[in-house]
Motif scaffolding. Sequence first.
Motif, mmCIF file in Angstrom:
data_model
loop_
_atom_site.group_PDB
_atom_site.id
_atom_site.type_symbol
_atom_site.label_atom_id
_atom_site.label_comp_id
_atom_site.label_asym_id
_atom_site.label_seq_id
_atom_site.Cartn_x
_atom_site.Cartn_y
_atom_site.Cartn_z
ATOM 1 N N LEU A 1 0.846 -1.188 0.000
ATOM 2 C CA LEU A 1 0.000 0.000 0.000
ATOM 3 C C LEU A 1 0.885 1.243 0.000
ATOM 4 N N PRO A 2 0.370 2.395 -0.494
ATOM 5 C CA PRO A 2 1.186 3.617 -0.539
ATOM 6 C C PRO A 2 1.420 4.240 0.834
ATOM 7 N N PHE A 3 0.835 3.649 1.892
ATOM 8 C CA PHE A 3 1.053 4.122 3.249
ATOM 9 C C PHE A 3 1.011 2.903 4.166
ATOM 10 N N GLN A 4 1.460 3.070 5.391
ATOM 11 C CA GLN A 4 1.561 1.957 6.325
ATOM 12 C C GLN A 4 0.263 1.836 7.104
ATOM 13 N N LEU A 5 -0.623 0.981 6.630
ATOM 14 C CA LEU A 5 -1.915 0.748 7.264
ATOM 15 C C LEU A 5 -1.795 -0.509 8.119
ATOM 16 N N THR A 6 -1.683 -0.341 9.427
ATOM 17 C CA THR A 6 -1.377 -1.468 10.297
ATOM 18 C C THR A 6 -2.608 -2.094 10.944
ATOM 19 N N ARG A 7 -3.732 -1.377 10.959
ATOM 20 C CA ARG A 7 -4.916 -1.916 11.616
ATOM 21 C C ARG A 7 -6.156 -1.287 11.006
ATOM 22 N N GLY A 8 -7.258 -2.041 10.971
ATOM 23 C CA GLY A 8 -8.504 -1.525 10.443
ATOM 24 C C GLY A 8 -9.418 -2.657 10.005
ATOM 25 N N GLU A 9 -10.714 -2.377 10.030
ATOM 26 C CA GLU A 9 -11.698 -3.383 9.641
ATOM 27 C C GLU A 9 -12.874 -2.685 8.982
ATOM 28 N N GLY A 10 -13.371 -3.246 7.881
ATOM 29 C CA GLY A 10 -14.527 -2.662 7.223
ATOM 30 C C GLY A 10 -14.590 -3.019 5.759
ATOM 31 N N ALA A 11 -15.205 -2.141 4.972
ATOM 32 C CA ALA A 11 -15.441 -2.385 3.549
ATOM 33 C C ALA A 11 -14.500 -1.525 2.715
ATOM 34 N N LEU A 12 -14.131 -2.089 1.556
ATOM 35 C CA LEU A 12 -13.196 -1.395 0.671
ATOM 36 C C LEU A 12 -13.535 -1.740 -0.775
ATOM 37 N N ARG A 13 -13.663 -0.713 -1.594
ATOM 38 C CA ARG A 13 -13.784 -0.883 -3.043
ATOM 39 C C ARG A 13 -12.712 -0.045 -3.695
ATOM 40 N N ALA A 14 -12.065 -0.603 -4.712
ATOM 41 C CA ALA A 14 -10.960 0.127 -5.338
ATOM 42 C C ALA A 14 -10.943 -0.118 -6.829
ATOM 43 N N TRP A 15 -10.546 0.920 -7.578
ATOM 44 C CA TRP A 15 -10.319 0.836 -9.018
ATOM 45 C C TRP A 15 -8.894 1.330 -9.257
ATOM 46 N N VAL A 16 -8.061 0.503 -9.845
ATOM 47 C CA VAL A 16 -6.663 0.854 -10.084
ATOM 48 C C VAL A 16 -6.400 0.858 -11.584
ATOM 49 N N ASP A 17 -5.970 1.982 -12.126
ATOM 50 C CA ASP A 17 -5.566 2.076 -13.532
ATOM 51 C C ASP A 17 -4.083 1.753 -13.641
ATOM 52 N N PHE A 18 -3.727 0.906 -14.581
ATOM 53 C CA PHE A 18 -2.329 0.541 -14.748
ATOM 54 C C PHE A 18 -1.926 0.675 -16.215
ATOM 55 N N GLU A 19 -0.644 0.887 -16.414
ATOM 56 C CA GLU A 19 -0.094 1.038 -17.753
ATOM 57 C C GLU A 19 1.388 0.682 -17.713
ATOM 58 N N ASN A 20 1.813 -0.104 -18.701
ATOM 59 C CA ASN A 20 3.229 -0.505 -18.792
ATOM 60 C C ASN A 20 3.716 -1.184 -17.517
ATOM 61 N N GLY A 21 2.846 -1.985 -16.898
ATOM 62 C CA GLY A 21 3.243 -2.789 -15.759
ATOM 63 C C GLY A 21 3.225 -2.094 -14.417
ATOM 64 N N LEU A 22 2.830 -0.806 -14.346
ATOM 65 C CA LEU A 22 2.826 -0.066 -13.085
ATOM 66 C C LEU A 22 1.493 0.651 -12.885
ATOM 67 N N PRO A 23 1.070 0.833 -11.611
ATOM 68 C CA PRO A 23 -0.146 1.604 -11.354
ATOM 69 C C PRO A 23 0.017 3.046 -11.819
ATOM 70 N N LYS A 24 -1.021 3.556 -12.472
ATOM 71 C CA LYS A 24 -1.009 4.941 -12.949
ATOM 72 C C LYS A 24 -1.894 5.837 -12.098
ATOM 73 N N GLY A 25 -2.863 5.242 -11.450
ATOM 74 C CA GLY A 25 -3.789 5.996 -10.615
ATOM 75 C C GLY A 25 -4.856 5.063 -10.101
ATOM 76 N N GLY A 26 -5.741 5.592 -9.287
ATOM 77 C CA GLY A 26 -6.792 4.741 -8.757
ATOM 78 C C GLY A 26 -7.749 5.505 -7.877
ATOM 79 N N THR A 27 -8.853 4.819 -7.548
ATOM 80 C CA THR A 27 -9.890 5.367 -6.694
ATOM 81 C C THR A 27 -10.277 4.310 -5.672
ATOM 82 N N ALA A 28 -10.491 4.722 -4.433
ATOM 83 C CA ALA A 28 -10.881 3.790 -3.385
ATOM 84 C C ALA A 28 -12.020 4.384 -2.565
ATOM 85 N N ASP A 29 -13.068 3.597 -2.368
ATOM 86 C CA ASP A 29 -14.133 3.936 -1.431
ATOM 87 C C ASP A 29 -13.871 3.155 -0.151
ATOM 88 N N VAL A 30 -13.749 3.860 0.974
ATOM 89 C CA VAL A 30 -13.409 3.197 2.223
ATOM 90 C C VAL A 30 -14.477 3.486 3.267
#
Length: 460
Positions: A152-181
Motif C-alpha cells: 500500500l502507498p502508506f503503512q496501514l497497520t490496523r482496520g476493519e470494514g469495507a473497501l472498493r478500489a479501481w486501479v488504472d495501470f499502464e506498462n506494468g505499473l499503477p497509474k492511478g486509482g480510486t478507493a471507497d473506504v
Amino acid sequence: VSSLLSMQLRFEQLLIDGPRLEVRRDAQGRLRVAGLDVEGDAVGEGGALADRFFEQHEFVIRGGVLRWVDELRAAPPLELSQVQLVVRNRLNRHDLRLDATPPPAWGQRFMLVARARQPLLARAGDWQRWRGTLHANLPQVLVQELRRHVDLPFQLTRGEGALRAWVDFENGLPKGGTADVALRDVSVRLAGDVQPLELAQVNGRLTVDRGPEGVRISADGLAFETAEGRRWPTGRLSLSWRQHQVLSVADLAKSPGPQAVTGGEFSAEQLDLALMAELAERLPIGAGVRRLLDELDPKGGVHDLSAKWQGPLDAPSHYQVKAEIKGMAMAPSVSPEPGGIGRPGWRGADLAIQATEAGGQAQLSLRDGALELPGVFEKPLVSLRRFAGVLTWRIEPVAGAAPRVELKVNSARFENEDAQGELEATWHAGPGTGFGKGKRLPGVLELSGRLSNGKATQVA
C-alpha cells in the motif's frame, strides 16, 4: 478457426472443475504455478508460456481452491476457497474476473475484475505493455491481514470494514486509482517521519493520479473520527505536487530513486484548524509547517482554501494562498528580547485572506473577541466588542539583508468598553539599526485616528 489460422492449438474454452492449485513466490521473487517455473523466459516480456495462455479464447476455473505462498514477503500462506475464475482473451483485449472466499479471519467473499488492452502487434503475454483497470470489491476485510500480501502507498497497520478500489495501470505499473473506504479502528502511518494516526472510523472516496511530472491525491466526502472522539468535517480535499515519476517497469530499474518535490497545490472545502494542529505530528505537512502550527495553536474553521507553491514546502520561492476563516484564534508570542514587541494573538476573528510572497490583503472582523499585543500596551489583552478593517502588506526582497516590509490598516473601526473610534495606519520596517530580526524594529509608524468615545485613564 483461430487454430487453423495460427497453426497452433487454441481452445474455445478450457474448463477445470474443482482444482487445488498452489501459486508460490520464492525468496528470489520467482513465480511457480502448480510447481512449474513460470518466471524469466516463461512470463517475462511476452514469454512462450504466457503467450500460449493469453492466446486461448476462454479459461475457467470453477469451485477451486487456491493456495498462495509468498516466501519473498515471509507472509503466512493464504488459502482461498470456492474460487471462480474466468479469463477471456480477444485479439488485443484481456478480461478477468475472480470470486473467492478468504479464511474467516480475513473477512467475507470478495471479487476482483480486470480489463486490459495491449498494443495491436504486441505478443499476447507481454503484460508489461498492457494498459487497463483492476477493480476490487471487499465487502468486509481486516486490513492487517491484507497488508501482509499487498503493498500500500502508506503503512496501514490496523482496520476493519469495507473497501472498493479501481486501479488504472499502464506498462506494468499503477497509474492511478480510486478507493471507497468505510473502515473502523484504523491505525495508519502516512509517512515514515510522522507518528501513526489512530482513527475510530473513516469514510470517503480517495483518488490518486500519477503522471510524468507529479502526483495528485483528492478526497471526496472524507470524514473521520479520531480515537479521542474529535470529528473531521466532511468535505473535499485535493493535494498535488510536482515530482518526476517512473511510469513503466522498464524504466524502474534505471531510476535513481525519489526525486525532489518542486512545487504543488492544495485545496480544501473545510478544515478544522484546532484538529489539524492536534494531528500535526501525524501528517506529512513538512517540519516547518508543523512547528508553526504548534507555536500558533490555531482554532477556527477554514473554508474554500486554495494554495499554490513553487520549491520545497518548508521554504517555497513563490506561493499563493486564498481562504476564509471563521472563529479564528491564534496564540500570541512574547518577544525574546527585553522590551521587544512580540507576535500578536487574537480570538473570535473572521478573516478573508489573499497572500503571496510579495504581499497580500486581509479583511478582518471581530465580534466579542480580543487582541493580545505583547510588548505594546501595559495590559496586553484588549477585549473588543467589535473590530473591522482591511489589512494590506507588501514584502520586497533585499539582496543580503532582511526584506522591506510595509503594513497598512485601512478604515479600521473598533469598539470596546473603554473606547470607540476609527483609525488608519501605515508601518514599515526600519533601516536595520534597531532590534529584532534583521534589526528592523521598531520601524516607522504613521497613525491617524479619531476617538468618538473613550475613558481617559484607560486610553492612556
